[in-house]
Design a protein around this motif. Sequence first.
Motif, PDB file in Angstrom:
ATOM      1  N   GLY A   1     -13.378  10.599   5.924  1.00  0.00           N
ATOM      2  CA  GLY A   1     -14.462  10.289   6.845  1.00  0.00           C
ATOM      3  C   GLY A   1     -15.676  11.166   6.603  1.00  0.00           C
ATOM      4  O   GLY A   1     -15.682  12.049   5.736  1.00  0.00           O
ATOM      5  N   GLY A   2     -16.723  10.931   7.381  1.00  0.00           N
ATOM      6  CA  GLY A   2     -17.955  11.685   7.215  1.00  0.00           C
ATOM      7  C   GLY A   2     -17.796  13.124   7.672  1.00  0.00           C
ATOM      8  O   GLY A   2     -16.829  13.519   8.330  1.00  0.00           O
ATOM      9  N   GLY A   3     -18.778  13.959   7.326  1.00  0.00           N
ATOM     10  CA  GLY A   3     -18.762  15.370   7.692  1.00  0.00           C
ATOM     11  C   GLY A   3     -19.915  16.098   7.042  1.00  0.00           C
ATOM     12  O   GLY A   3     -20.740  15.524   6.318  1.00  0.00           O
ATOM     13  N   SER A   4     -19.950  17.388   7.296  1.00  0.00           N
ATOM     14  CA  SER A   4     -21.008  18.214   6.712  1.00  0.00           C
ATOM     15  C   SER A   4     -20.726  18.466   5.246  1.00  0.00           C
ATOM     16  O   SER A   4     -19.674  18.086   4.711  1.00  0.00           O
ATOM     17  N   LEU A   5     -21.665  19.127   4.597  1.00  0.00           N
ATOM     18  CA  LEU A   5     -21.510  19.442   3.185  1.00  0.00           C
ATOM     19  C   LEU A   5     -20.307  20.336   2.962  1.00  0.00           C
ATOM     20  O   LEU A   5     -19.571  20.189   1.979  1.00  0.00           O
ATOM     21  N   GLU A   6     -20.074  21.262   3.898  1.00  0.00           N
ATOM     22  CA  GLU A   6     -18.929  22.146   3.776  1.00  0.00           C
ATOM     23  C   GLU A   6     -17.624  21.381   3.963  1.00  0.00           C
ATOM     24  O   GLU A   6     -16.612  21.662   3.304  1.00  0.00           O
ATOM     25  N   ASP A   7     -17.618  20.394   4.876  1.00  0.00           N
ATOM     26  CA  ASP A   7     -16.404  19.618   5.099  1.00  0.00           C
ATOM     27  C   ASP A   7     -16.020  18.799   3.874  1.00  0.00           C
ATOM     28  O   ASP A   7     -14.832  18.585   3.593  1.00  0.00           O
TER      29      ASP A   7
ATOM     30  N   VAL B   1       0.858  -1.189   0.000  1.00  0.00           N
ATOM     31  CA  VAL B   1       0.000   0.000   0.000  1.00  0.00           C
ATOM     32  C   VAL B   1       0.892   1.236   0.000  1.00  0.00           C
ATOM     33  O   VAL B   1       1.815   1.349   0.814  1.00  0.00           O
ATOM     34  N   ILE B   2       0.617   2.162  -0.931  1.00  0.00           N
ATOM     35  CA  ILE B   2       1.328   3.442  -1.002  1.00  0.00           C
ATOM     36  C   ILE B   2       0.340   4.546  -0.634  1.00  0.00           C
ATOM     37  O   ILE B   2      -0.719   4.668  -1.261  1.00  0.00           O
ATOM     38  N   VAL B   3       0.664   5.345   0.380  1.00  0.00           N
ATOM     39  CA  VAL B   3      -0.213   6.421   0.854  1.00  0.00           C
ATOM     40  C   VAL B   3       0.328   7.752   0.345  1.00  0.00           C
ATOM     41  O   VAL B   3       1.513   8.066   0.543  1.00  0.00           O
ATOM     42  N   TRP B   4      -0.526   8.514  -0.311  1.00  0.00           N
ATOM     43  CA  TRP B   4      -0.194   9.885  -0.744  1.00  0.00           C
ATOM     44  C   TRP B   4      -0.899  10.834   0.228  1.00  0.00           C
ATOM     45  O   TRP B   4      -2.105  11.010   0.154  1.00  0.00           O
ATOM     46  N   PRO B   5      -0.172  11.447   1.147  1.00  0.00           N
ATOM     47  CA  PRO B   5      -0.830  12.285   2.164  1.00  0.00           C
ATOM     48  C   PRO B   5      -1.354  13.586   1.567  1.00  0.00           C
ATOM     49  O   PRO B   5      -0.642  14.278   0.829  1.00  0.00           O
ATOM     50  N   VAL B   6      -2.606  13.938   1.879  1.00  0.00           N
ATOM     51  CA  VAL B   6      -3.232  15.172   1.414  1.00  0.00           C
ATOM     52  C   VAL B   6      -4.119  15.716   2.526  1.00  0.00           C
ATOM     53  O   VAL B   6      -4.459  15.004   3.479  1.00  0.00           O
ATOM     54  N   ARG B   7      -4.466  16.979   2.397  1.00  0.00           N
ATOM     55  CA  ARG B   7      -5.512  17.542   3.253  1.00  0.00           C
ATOM     56  C   ARG B   7      -6.865  17.224   2.629  1.00  0.00           C
ATOM     57  O   ARG B   7      -7.031  17.343   1.420  1.00  0.00           O
ATOM     58  N   VAL B   8      -7.816  16.873   3.463  1.00  0.00           N
ATOM     59  CA  VAL B   8      -9.114  16.448   2.961  1.00  0.00           C
ATOM     60  C   VAL B   8     -10.195  17.486   3.196  1.00  0.00           C
ATOM     61  O   VAL B   8     -11.370  17.221   2.917  1.00  0.00           O
ATOM     62  N   GLN B   9      -9.820  18.666   3.701  1.00  0.00           N
ATOM     63  CA  GLN B   9     -10.778  19.761   3.805  1.00  0.00           C
ATOM     64  C   GLN B   9      -9.990  21.046   3.968  1.00  0.00           C
ATOM     65  O   GLN B   9      -8.811  21.040   4.315  1.00  0.00           O
ATOM     66  N   GLY B  10     -10.666  22.158   3.680  1.00  0.00           N
ATOM     67  CA  GLY B  10     -10.017  23.447   3.787  1.00  0.00           C
ATOM     68  C   GLY B  10      -9.472  23.929   2.453  1.00  0.00           C
ATOM     69  O   GLY B  10      -9.509  23.234   1.426  1.00  0.00           O
ATOM     70  N   GLU B  11      -8.968  25.146   2.458  1.00  0.00           N
ATOM     71  CA  GLU B  11      -8.441  25.764   1.249  1.00  0.00           C
ATOM     72  C   GLU B  11      -7.223  24.994   0.752  1.00  0.00           C
ATOM     73  O   GLU B  11      -6.307  24.678   1.507  1.00  0.00           O
ATOM     74  N   GLY B  12      -7.195  24.683  -0.530  1.00  0.00           N
ATOM     75  CA  GLY B  12      -6.070  23.979  -1.144  1.00  0.00           C
ATOM     76  C   GLY B  12      -6.169  22.478  -1.094  1.00  0.00           C
ATOM     77  O   GLY B  12      -5.358  21.785  -1.725  1.00  0.00           O
ATOM     78  N   SER B  13      -7.150  21.917  -0.372  1.00  0.00           N
ATOM     79  CA  SER B  13      -7.242  20.462  -0.299  1.00  0.00           C
ATOM     80  C   SER B  13      -7.623  19.848  -1.647  1.00  0.00           C
ATOM     81  O   SER B  13      -7.151  18.775  -2.020  1.00  0.00           O
ATOM     82  N   GLY B  14      -8.496  20.537  -2.389  1.00  0.00           N
ATOM     83  CA  GLY B  14      -8.873  20.022  -3.710  1.00  0.00           C
ATOM     84  C   GLY B  14      -7.678  19.947  -4.648  1.00  0.00           C
ATOM     85  O   GLY B  14      -7.514  18.983  -5.407  1.00  0.00           O
ATOM     86  N   ASN B  15      -6.801  20.967  -4.604  1.00  0.00           N
ATOM     87  CA  ASN B  15      -5.607  20.943  -5.454  1.00  0.00           C
ATOM     88  C   ASN B  15      -4.682  19.793  -5.065  1.00  0.00           C
ATOM     89  O   ASN B  15      -4.067  19.148  -5.927  1.00  0.00           O
ATOM     90  N   GLU B  16      -4.574  19.503  -3.776  1.00  0.00           N
ATOM     91  CA  GLU B  16      -3.711  18.405  -3.337  1.00  0.00           C
ATOM     92  C   GLU B  16      -4.264  17.056  -3.796  1.00  0.00           C
ATOM     93  O   GLU B  16      -3.508  16.172  -4.226  1.00  0.00           O
ATOM     94  N   VAL B  17      -5.574  16.872  -3.700  1.00  0.00           N
ATOM     95  CA  VAL B  17      -6.172  15.603  -4.160  1.00  0.00           C
ATOM     96  C   VAL B  17      -5.973  15.445  -5.672  1.00  0.00           C
ATOM     97  O   VAL B  17      -5.646  14.365  -6.166  1.00  0.00           O
ATOM     98  N   THR B  18      -6.170  16.535  -6.420  1.00  0.00           N
ATOM     99  CA  THR B  18      -5.956  16.487  -7.876  1.00  0.00           C
ATOM    100  C   THR B  18      -4.513  16.129  -8.196  1.00  0.00           C
ATOM    101  O   THR B  18      -4.238  15.272  -9.052  1.00  0.00           O
ATOM    102  N   ALA B  19      -3.566  16.770  -7.500  1.00  0.00           N
ATOM    103  CA  ALA B  19      -2.153  16.469  -7.744  1.00  0.00           C
ATOM    104  C   ALA B  19      -1.817  15.028  -7.392  1.00  0.00           C
ATOM    105  O   ALA B  19      -0.990  14.383  -8.064  1.00  0.00           O
ATOM    106  N   ALA B  20      -2.446  14.481  -6.342  1.00  0.00           N
ATOM    107  CA  ALA B  20      -2.170  13.092  -5.962  1.00  0.00           C
ATOM    108  C   ALA B  20      -2.653  12.110  -7.032  1.00  0.00           C
ATOM    109  O   ALA B  20      -1.942  11.166  -7.394  1.00  0.00           O
ATOM    110  N   ILE B  21      -3.873  12.336  -7.552  1.00  0.00           N
ATOM    111  CA  ILE B  21      -4.393  11.441  -8.602  1.00  0.00           C
ATOM    112  C   ILE B  21      -3.504  11.501  -9.839  1.00  0.00           C
ATOM    113  O   ILE B  21      -3.127  10.477 -10.419  1.00  0.00           O
TER     114      ILE B  21
END
Length: 532
Positions: free
Chosen positions: A218-224, A175-195
Motif C-alpha cells: 500500500g501507499g506510504g512515505s518515502l521511508e515506508d 493464487v499463491i501468497v508468499w508472506p513478507v514484511r513490507v517495511q522495516g529492517e529485514g523486509s528487503g531481504n524477505e522480498v528478495t528471498a520470495a522472488i
Amino acid sequence: MSFFSETDSPSNLTEYSVSELSGSIKRTVEQAFDQVRVRGEISGYRGPHSSGHAYFALKDDKARIDAVIWKGTMGRLKFRPEEGMEVIATGKITTFPGSSKYQMVIETLEPAGAGALMALIEERKRKLAAEGLFDAARKQLLPYMPKVIGVITSPTGAVIRDILHRIADRFPVHVIVWPVRVQGEGSGNEVTAAIEGFNALEPGGAIARPDVLIVARGGGSLEDLWSFNDEAVVRAAAASNIPLISAVGHETDWTLIDHASDQRAPTPTGAAEMAVPVKADLEAAVSGLSARLKAAMTRRMDARRQDLRALARALPSLDQLLALPRRRFDEASAGLGRGLTMNTANKRRHFERTALQLRPDMLSTRLNDRRQRLQERMMRADRVVERLLQRGRTRISTADASLRALPARLSGQIHRTQDRLAGLTARADKAVVSDIQRRRIAVAAQDRILQSLSYDNVLKRGFALVRDDRGMLIKQAASMTNGMAVSLQFADGSVNAVTGDNGTDPPAPAPHSRKRADKPVPSTPPKQGSLF
C-alpha cells in the motif's frame, strides 16, 4: 619527628577506586545527555551483528562519535541505515566502564531530510541503469491467461484482500501468497528471498510454479517504501525468469523496483487487473466468435450445396452411361451358346485323333524300343565300371611302388638332419658357455663397484650409522632430543642406546698401551652416559 603515619595522604582530596570513578562519570554523562538529537554521517556501518545489534559511528568534518542501535530498535526502523547516509539520530549518551569510551545509544533514526534519500535513490538508479537492469529489452511480456499467480506482500494488510477480490471477480485462478514484511529492517531481504524462491520452483512440482508474480504494498512515505529501493530487491526483480508486476504504493509513488519489473501497476488492484483478463468479456468474445463461426459455416455449406447441384446437372444420366455396356453384355450373352457348342466339337475331334494313336501294336512297339535302349545303357555302364576298376588298380600299383621306395629316401634325409642337428647343438653349447663367461665378468665388475660404494667398508673403518626408533637414518644432531631412543649400527652388529647430556666433558682418550689393551672387559656393562 613526623606527626603523620606512612598510610596518611598529605592531600585532603577524596580517594576513589577506578570502578567508583567510572560509575560516577557514567551517571553524570547519562544525566547530562539523557536525550540528545545529533545530525551526522554514518561511518563504518557493516549491517547488524550476529546478535542483531548494529555498531557504527556518526561523524562530521571535525569529530566522530561511536553509536549503537539495539536489536529491538533495529526492527522498528522505517529504513535501513547505509554507509555514508546523512541522518538525524535521537538517543542518549552513555559510557562503557570497561574502557574509557563513550557512545550514543540511538532510539530513533531518520534521514536528514527527503533530499538526502532522493539523492541516494538517484545515485543508485544511475548505477543500476548503467548495468542495464532497467533496459526495455530485458522486460518480458505478461501471459494473457495465467493459471497460477504468485503474490508477494504482507498477509495481514488490505492489499492482499483487494488483489484476491479483484482476481476472483475478473478471472478466478490459483493464487499463491508468499508472506513478507513490507517495511522495516529485514523486509528487503524477505522480498528478495520470495522472488528467488518463486523462481526456484520446478514446473510440475509439488508446489505449482507461478506464471506471473505481483509484488505489492500500500501507499506510504518515502521511508515506508524504502525496502523496495533496496539494491538486492531490484537485482532479484531484474533477474526473475517469471514475469513480474510491481504494485508498490499509489500511482504517484515510484520506487526502483518499478523500473526493474516487467510491468508497473499504479495500485495493487491495478496489478490484479493487469495479471488476468475479465472472464465475462472473454465469454462474450467467445460467444460472438462462435456465432460468427456458425454463420460462416452455414453460408459455406449453402454455397457448396449450390455448386454440387450445378455439377450434378452437368453430368450425364445413368441410362446414358450404361447403354453401351448393356449392349456389349447382350451381344456376349447371345454368342456364348454358339461358342460353347463349337468348343465342345473341337475337343471331341482332338480326342478322336489321340485315341487313334493308342492301338495295342503301337504300345508294343514303343515298349520294345524302350527295352532295347535300357539294355544298351546297361552294357555301356558295365564297360565304364570295368575301365574305372582298371584305372584304380593302376593307381594302387604306382602308390605301392612309391611306398616301397620311401624308407630309403627317408633314411638319407634323417641322416642329413641328424648331422645338421649335431652341428647346431655344438654351436649352441659354445654360445651358451661364451655368454655365461661374459655375464660372469660383468657381474664381477658390478660387484666390485658395489663393494666400493657400500657403506659397510666405511663402517669397518670405525664409523657407525645412527637410526631412530622407526629405523629412519638420522643425518643431523639438531634433529635429536634428550632421552631419544636410537640404534647404532657398527660393522659387526647393532646396539640400542638413549641420547642424553650428563653435563660433564667427555674423558680424555687414554694412551694406547699394551697392558691396558690386554685388560679384560668387565662382565657388567658400564652405566649409560651421553653419546654426544
